[in-house]
Write an enzyme that holds these catalytic residues in place. Structure first.
Site, PDB file in Angstrom:
ATOM      1  N   GLU A  65       0.859  -1.195   0.000  1.00 23.87           N
ATOM      2  CA  GLU A  65       0.000   0.000   0.000  1.00 23.87           C
ATOM      3  C   GLU A  65       0.891   1.239   0.000  1.00 23.87           C
ATOM      4  OE1 GLU A  65      -3.240   0.072  -0.274  1.00 23.87           O
ATOM      5  OE2 GLU A  65      -3.590  -2.082  -0.069  1.00 23.87           O
ATOM      6  N   HIS A  75      -3.944  -2.353  -7.998  1.00 23.39           N
ATOM      7  CA  HIS A  75      -5.309  -2.788  -7.659  1.00 23.39           C
ATOM      8  C   HIS A  75      -6.255  -2.575  -8.830  1.00 23.39           C
ATOM      9  CE1 HIS A  75      -4.477  -2.403  -3.098  1.00 23.39           C
ATOM     10  NE2 HIS A  75      -4.439  -3.667  -3.464  1.00 23.39           N
ATOM     11  N   ASP A 102      -6.851   2.595  -7.796  1.00 26.24           N
ATOM     12  CA  ASP A 102      -5.493   2.889  -7.360  1.00 26.24           C
ATOM     13  C   ASP A 102      -4.506   1.906  -7.990  1.00 26.24           C
ATOM     14  OD1 ASP A 102      -6.841   0.990  -5.551  1.00 26.24           O
ATOM     15  OD2 ASP A 102      -4.958   0.969  -4.469  1.00 26.24           O
TER      16      ASP A 102
END
Length: 196
Positions: free
Chosen positions: A62, A100, A110
């Site tokens: 992330e 993603h 994203d």
């Protein structure tokens, strides 16, 4: 999330049922939350190259970014260093590095159009096709090519996800540049398609 710390709190909270192996902050800080040999819950429902259990077959990273701002240089440098190690440890090719939005275009957008896929490609850490050609527009051939790449061509948002990787600011319907880039990428993945 408004900060890396807020994202870290959410990713570590059992109440939210979401996690990732790594989080990278704007200043290049790297937090590891899940061992690489363990499953994290970062991808959710989606597919890539016909595989639909992405959480069991991926390492989730992330990135701290609000989706509207450029990704910081320290974050991108930290990502490059992290990817280099992960790819070496697990024999992951540049074609195996996805966002993603690649695996779940109907649900995720994203890392978004501001993410610098070309930078990762120059470092050999991801793939971003290049072609200055134009090919005739043919939606069936485009869907065949992006399916060969790994996308779920049935998702209406697949063109948008494809463009996030190849032409981040392109809009409008499928065009000749999309056709050429899809063909270039598909052939890089598995060679020229058979023709009848």
């Amino acid at each position: 999330m408004t900060s890396a710390e807020a994202a870290l709190e959410r990713l570590c909270s059992p109440d939210h049922e979401v996690s990732a192996h790594y989080l990278i902050g704007q200043q290049g800080q790297v937090w590891q939350m899940v061992d690489e040999d363990q499953r994290a819950w970062h991808a959710g429902t989606g597919s890539w190259q016909g595989v639909d259990d992405i959480n069991s077959r991926s390492i989730g990273i992330e990135l701290c970014n609000d989706g509207a701002s450029p990704f910081s240089a320290p974050l991108m440098e930290a990502l490059g260093n992290l990817l280099t190690g992960i790819q070496q440890r697990h024999s992951i090719t540049a074609h195996g590095v996805i966002g993603h939005s690649d695996m779940a275009p109907a649900r995720k957008n994203d890392p978004g159009p501001r993410f610098d896929w070309a930078r990762l490609a120059r470092l050999g850490l991801a793939y971003a096709p290049w072609s200055d050609a134009n090919l005739p527009i043919d939606a069936t051939l485009f869907h065949d090519d992006i399916t060969r790449i790994g996308y779920d061509a049935a998702a209406p948002e697949s063109l948008s996800a494809f463009r996030h990787r190849t032409r981040p600011w392109a809009t409008g319907p499928l065009d000749a540049r999309d056709m050429a880039l899809a063909r270039t990428w598909a052939e890089a993945v598995d060679g020229p398609a058979a023709s009848a």
